[in-house]
Design a protein around this motif. Structure first.
Motif, PDB file in Angstrom:
ATOM      1  N   ALA A  45       0.833  -1.208   0.000  1.00  0.00           N
ATOM      2  CA  ALA A  45       0.000   0.000   0.000  1.00  0.00           C
ATOM      3  C   ALA A  45       0.862   1.251   0.000  1.00  0.00           C
ATOM      4  CB  ALA A  45      -0.915  -0.007   1.223  1.00  0.00           C
ATOM      5  N   GLY A  46       1.973   1.201   0.704  1.00  0.00           N
ATOM      6  CA  GLY A  46       2.885   2.337   0.739  1.00  0.00           C
ATOM      7  C   GLY A  46       3.514   2.601  -0.612  1.00  0.00           C
ATOM      8  N   ARG A  47       3.822   1.537  -1.339  1.00  0.00           N
ATOM      9  CA  ARG A  47       4.400   1.706  -2.681  1.00  0.00           C
ATOM     10  C   ARG A  47       3.366   2.280  -3.645  1.00  0.00           C
ATOM     11  NH1 ARG A  47       6.885  -3.312  -1.230  1.00  0.00           N
ATOM     12  NH2 ARG A  47       5.392  -4.536  -2.483  1.00  0.00           N
ATOM     13  N   ARG A  48       2.122   1.818  -3.517  1.00  0.00           N
ATOM     14  CA  ARG A  48       1.062   2.360  -4.402  1.00  0.00           C
ATOM     15  C   ARG A  48       0.861   3.850  -4.141  1.00  0.00           C
ATOM     16  NH1 ARG A  48      -1.421  -2.657  -3.182  1.00  0.00           N
ATOM     17  NH2 ARG A  48      -2.681  -1.673  -1.532  1.00  0.00           N
ATOM     18  N   LEU A  49       0.923   4.236  -2.870  1.00  0.00           N
ATOM     19  CA  LEU A  49       0.770   5.650  -2.524  1.00  0.00           C
ATOM     20  C   LEU A  49       1.883   6.483  -3.125  1.00  0.00           C
ATOM     21  CD1 LEU A  49      -0.483   8.012  -0.968  1.00  0.00           C
ATOM     22  CD2 LEU A  49       0.794   7.259   1.060  1.00  0.00           C
ATOM     23  N   LEU A  50       3.123   6.013  -2.998  1.00  0.00           N
ATOM     24  CA  LEU A  50       4.262   6.773  -3.525  1.00  0.00           C
ATOM     25  C   LEU A  50       4.178   6.887  -5.044  1.00  0.00           C
ATOM     26  CD1 LEU A  50       6.929   8.208  -2.938  1.00  0.00           C
ATOM     27  CD2 LEU A  50       8.093   6.022  -3.174  1.00  0.00           C
ATOM     28  N   LEU A  53       1.635   9.534  -5.903  1.00  0.00           N
ATOM     29  CA  LEU A  53       2.071  10.898  -5.605  1.00  0.00           C
ATOM     30  C   LEU A  53       3.004  11.450  -6.674  1.00  0.00           C
ATOM     31  CD1 LEU A  53       2.713  10.659  -1.752  1.00  0.00           C
ATOM     32  CD2 LEU A  53       0.972  12.069  -2.886  1.00  0.00           C
ATOM     33  N   CYS A  54       3.884  10.594  -7.193  1.00  0.00           N
ATOM     34  CA  CYS A  54       4.859  11.092  -8.178  1.00  0.00           C
ATOM     35  C   CYS A  54       4.406  10.848  -9.615  1.00  0.00           C
ATOM     36  CB  CYS A  54       6.224  10.468  -7.946  1.00  0.00           C
ATOM     37  SG  CYS A  54       6.297   8.691  -8.190  1.00  0.00           S
ATOM     38  N   GLY A  55       3.281  10.133  -9.810  1.00  0.00           N
ATOM     39  CA  GLY A  55       2.752   9.925 -11.152  1.00  0.00           C
ATOM     40  C   GLY A  55       3.620   9.041 -12.025  1.00  0.00           C
ATOM     41  N   VAL A  56       4.308   8.093 -11.405  1.00  0.00           N
ATOM     42  CA  VAL A  56       5.187   7.168 -12.135  1.00  0.00           C
ATOM     43  C   VAL A  56       4.732   5.740 -11.855  1.00  0.00           C
ATOM     44  CG1 VAL A  56       7.557   6.355 -12.443  1.00  0.00           C
ATOM     45  CG2 VAL A  56       7.130   8.768 -11.971  1.00  0.00           C
ATOM     46  N   GLU A  57       4.721   4.925 -12.886  1.00  0.00           N
ATOM     47  CA  GLU A  57       4.284   3.542 -12.714  1.00  0.00           C
ATOM     48  C   GLU A  57       5.219   2.785 -11.783  1.00  0.00           C
ATOM     49  OE1 GLU A  57       3.951   1.675 -16.469  1.00  0.00           O
ATOM     50  OE2 GLU A  57       2.423   3.074 -17.236  1.00  0.00           O
ATOM     51  N   GLU A  58       4.666   1.821 -11.055  1.00  0.00           N
ATOM     52  CA  GLU A  58       5.460   1.059 -10.094  1.00  0.00           C
ATOM     53  C   GLU A  58       6.592   0.291 -10.773  1.00  0.00           C
ATOM     54  OE1 GLU A  58       3.838  -1.012  -6.744  1.00  0.00           O
ATOM     55  OE2 GLU A  58       1.841  -0.140  -7.093  1.00  0.00           O
ATOM     56  N   LEU A  65      14.665   2.344  -8.278  1.00  0.00           N
ATOM     57  CA  LEU A  65      14.956   2.304  -6.844  1.00  0.00           C
ATOM     58  C   LEU A  65      15.302   0.872  -6.425  1.00  0.00           C
ATOM     59  CD1 LEU A  65      11.969   4.519  -5.655  1.00  0.00           C
ATOM     60  CD2 LEU A  65      14.332   5.245  -6.025  1.00  0.00           C
ATOM     61  N   PRO A  66      16.565   0.598  -6.123  1.00  0.00           N
ATOM     62  CA  PRO A  66      16.974  -0.776  -5.769  1.00  0.00           C
ATOM     63  C   PRO A  66      16.216  -1.361  -4.588  1.00  0.00           C
ATOM     64  CG  PRO A  66      18.897   0.603  -6.177  1.00  0.00           C
ATOM     65  CD  PRO A  66      17.713   1.514  -6.160  1.00  0.00           C
ATOM     66  N   SER A  67      15.736  -0.520  -3.687  1.00  0.00           N
ATOM     67  CA  SER A  67      15.060  -1.034  -2.492  1.00  0.00           C
ATOM     68  C   SER A  67      13.552  -1.208  -2.691  1.00  0.00           C
ATOM     69  CB  SER A  67      15.298  -0.080  -1.315  1.00  0.00           C
ATOM     70  OG  SER A  67      14.678   1.179  -1.570  1.00  0.00           O
ATOM     71  N   TRP A  68      13.062  -0.906  -3.876  1.00  0.00           N
ATOM     72  CA  TRP A  68      11.619  -0.851  -4.096  1.00  0.00           C
ATOM     73  C   TRP A  68      10.920  -2.164  -3.735  1.00  0.00           C
ATOM     74  CZ3 TRP A  68       8.226   2.887  -4.860  1.00  0.00           C
ATOM     75  CH2 TRP A  68       6.937   2.571  -5.307  1.00  0.00           C
ATOM     76  N   ASP A  79      -1.501  -4.751   6.325  1.00  0.00           N
ATOM     77  CA  ASP A  79      -2.421  -4.730   5.197  1.00  0.00           C
ATOM     78  C   ASP A  79      -3.233  -3.436   5.224  1.00  0.00           C
ATOM     79  OD1 ASP A  79      -1.790  -7.283   4.168  1.00  0.00           O
ATOM     80  OD2 ASP A  79      -3.002  -8.214   5.753  1.00  0.00           O
ATOM     81  N   GLY A  80      -3.553  -2.947   4.054  1.00  0.00           N
ATOM     82  CA  GLY A  80      -4.455  -1.797   3.966  1.00  0.00           C
ATOM     83  C   GLY A  80      -3.748  -0.474   4.066  1.00  0.00           C
ATOM     84  N   ASP A  81      -3.249  -0.126   5.230  1.00  0.00           N
ATOM     85  CA  ASP A  81      -2.635   1.183   5.431  1.00  0.00           C
ATOM     86  C   ASP A  81      -1.218   1.226   4.854  1.00  0.00           C
ATOM     87  OD1 ASP A  81      -4.847   2.136   6.796  1.00  0.00           O
ATOM     88  OD2 ASP A  81      -4.105   1.385   8.734  1.00  0.00           O
ATOM     89  N   PRO A  82      -0.812   2.382   4.296  1.00  0.00           N
ATOM     90  CA  PRO A  82       0.572   2.533   3.838  1.00  0.00           C
ATOM     91  C   PRO A  82       1.528   2.604   5.027  1.00  0.00           C
ATOM     92  CG  PRO A  82      -0.696   4.534   3.388  1.00  0.00           C
ATOM     93  CD  PRO A  82      -1.638   3.567   4.006  1.00  0.00           C
ATOM     94  N   VAL A  83       2.507   1.729   5.042  1.00  0.00           N
ATOM     95  CA  VAL A  83       3.433   1.619   6.169  1.00  0.00           C
ATOM     96  C   VAL A  83       4.863   1.718   5.655  1.00  0.00           C
ATOM     97  CG1 VAL A  83       4.237   0.164   8.069  1.00  0.00           C
ATOM     98  CG2 VAL A  83       1.808   0.215   7.482  1.00  0.00           C
ATOM     99  N   GLY A  84       5.708   2.387   6.413  1.00  0.00           N
ATOM    100  CA  GLY A  84       7.118   2.521   6.063  1.00  0.00           C
ATOM    101  C   GLY A  84       8.020   2.048   7.182  1.00  0.00           C
ATOM    102  N   LEU A  85       9.227   1.665   6.801  1.00  0.00           N
ATOM    103  CA  LEU A  85      10.204   1.151   7.752  1.00  0.00           C
ATOM    104  C   LEU A  85      11.568   1.706   7.382  1.00  0.00           C
ATOM    105  CD1 LEU A  85      10.147  -1.015  10.098  1.00  0.00           C
ATOM    106  CD2 LEU A  85      10.998  -2.638   8.400  1.00  0.00           C
TER     107      LEU A  85
END
Length: 444
Positions: A45-50, A53-58, A65-68, A79-85
């Protein structure tokens, strides 16, 4: 990436980061301050949000981005909420270096700090003649100026050819360069005692802005990889040369096995290839290092005595104890030494394991000799006295050997010679001569 998006939206980065739920805090250095190599992992979900925001396909972001696509146990249950670590970059996708700000400005119009995942043998910005430093160290520099070191830039151009040669030989270029770097880094540590070494000191002073003398130990750490890079490329090229492997086979006695000679053809030729005709005997006498391990693998493979596939018959296997210390690790050691000189932890970090083992072994031998002498008290007076004196003389010789090795290790570890001389109650000039002889006899 998140910071750049925030800038485009005219927002502060911390405001935009609030769109994600964070499971920990950004990593920092031990002495305080944020790490330049801090990395972020996002759940689906966090990746979909990012991406939105930047208008670039995943898929595009995954390539950029090597860490993607990296996952973490703490993210799998989300699940559900965008989460970062937050994570340290080097633990996610490999070594992290600063990017060239001039190249960044050329592409984006803004000379901002950037970091890149890039191995240490791809750190030269040829266009702007800069060596890009590790981003994981707690130090302010992002690059070293190579404008007065054309040989380093030339080595960067040669590196691509050596990498192609490795692929043709069926070897992974990363492993070949890692081994070559370990060999040369070991020489770098030994070079303190090489009176004929003039190339590296000149380069070190140049990358330090003209004079590294005021902070020599720090510059030896920060400047090492840039200073020795031409030799790393030359050694990698030499180790890939079938002709050099043939010299190792000849030195080993070919079909009639023998101990490798100090004046062997391979080490002599290797010294010539790094423009140091005098280096051969010193390299050959360095027992227990990565170069000798490579030679041993070559010989075993040629004899067909390597056994099942494994590290002992893999020429490009780099043992953990042979890996070169990182800049960040060495800087931490240096900082701790300045705060708490003489601690046992600093001894282990500053003195190579091989030297420590030699000192410990010598002291164990002394103890064993003295224990044996405790029982020598029966028989004629002359016989007992003779055995005791001979035994004590041998023990005294071992003790002298141990303190000489310890003094040499202390000096090589950065302790001023004057301090060591006071500890052993000896004039500085006499101690200096003794340690110079000891270095020469031990190949360092």
């Amino acid at each position: 990436m998140i910071c750049r998006i925030a800038s485009r939206y005219g927002m502060e980065a911390k405001v935009l980061r609030a769109c994600w739920k964070w499971r920990n805090y950004p990593p920092g250095h031990g002495g305080g301050g944020a790490r330049a190599d801090a990395e972020v992992l996002l759940n689906a979900a966090g990746r979909r949000l990012l991406a939105g925001l930047c208008g670039v396909e995943e898929g595009v972001l995954a390539r950029a981005l090597p860490s993607w696509g990296e996952e973490d146990v703490k993210l799998r249950a989300e699940d559900g909420d965008p989460v970062g670590l937050w994570r340290i970059g080097g633990a996610v996708a490999g070594p992290v270096a600063f990017g060239c700000r001039l190249c960044t400005a050329r592409r984006t119009g803004a000379a901002v700090r950037v970091v890149r995942y890039v191995p240490r043998w791809e750190r030269v910005c040829v266009r702007h003649r800069r060596w890009l430093l590790d981003a994981d160290g707690d130090q302010p520099l992002e690059h070293l100026d190579l404008r007065h070191l054309p040989e380093v830039v030339a080595a960067a151009r040669r590196r691509a050819g050596v990498a192609r040669r490795a692929v043709r030989a069926g070897a992974e270029p990363e492993r070949v360069f890692a081994l070559a770097r370990a060999v040369v880094a070991r020489w770098w540590e030994q070079a303190y005692g090489w009176e004929r070494e003039t190339i590296w000191p000149r380069r070190l002073h140049l990358v330090a802005g003209g004079d590294a003398g005021g902070d020599l130990e720090r510059w030896r750490i920060v400047g090492r990889d840039a200073v020795v890079f031409p030799e790393v490329v030359s050694v990698a090229d030499a180790l890939l040369d079938p002709g050099m492997a043939e010299l190792v086979w000849v030195d080993s006695g070919a079909g009639r096995p023998r101990a490798l000679p100090v004046d062997g053809l391979f080490c002599r030729r290797l010294g010539e290839r790094v423009e140091r005709g005098w280096l051969g005997p010193l390299a050959a006498a360095d027992h227990g290092g990565p170069l000798l391990a490579w030679m041993g693998s070559v010989i075993r493979l040629r004899r067909g005595a390597g056994g099942p596939p494994g590290y002992d018959n893999d020429p490009w296997w780099l043992r953990r104890e042979h890996q070169a210390a990182t800049m960040a690790g060495q800087l931490r050691v240096l900082g701790k030494e300045k705060k708490a000189p003489g601690s046992g932890t600093m001894w282990r970090a500053a003195v190579p394991a091989e030297q420590r083992r030699l000192i410990t072994s010598t002291l164990d031998n002394v103890q064993e000799q003295l224990l044996q002498l405790r029982g020598v008290h029966s028989g004629p007076t002359a016989d007992v006295a003779r055995r005791l004196l001979r035994g004590l003389g041998h023990s005294a010789g071992l003790i002298e050997n141990a303190w000489e090795r310890t003094a040499l290790a202390a000096v090589n570890g950065g302790v001023p010679l004057e301090e060591v001389a006071r500890w052993v109650d000896m004039p500085v000039e006499v101690l200096s001569r003794m340690l110079t002889v000891d270095r020469q006899e031990n190949g360092g």
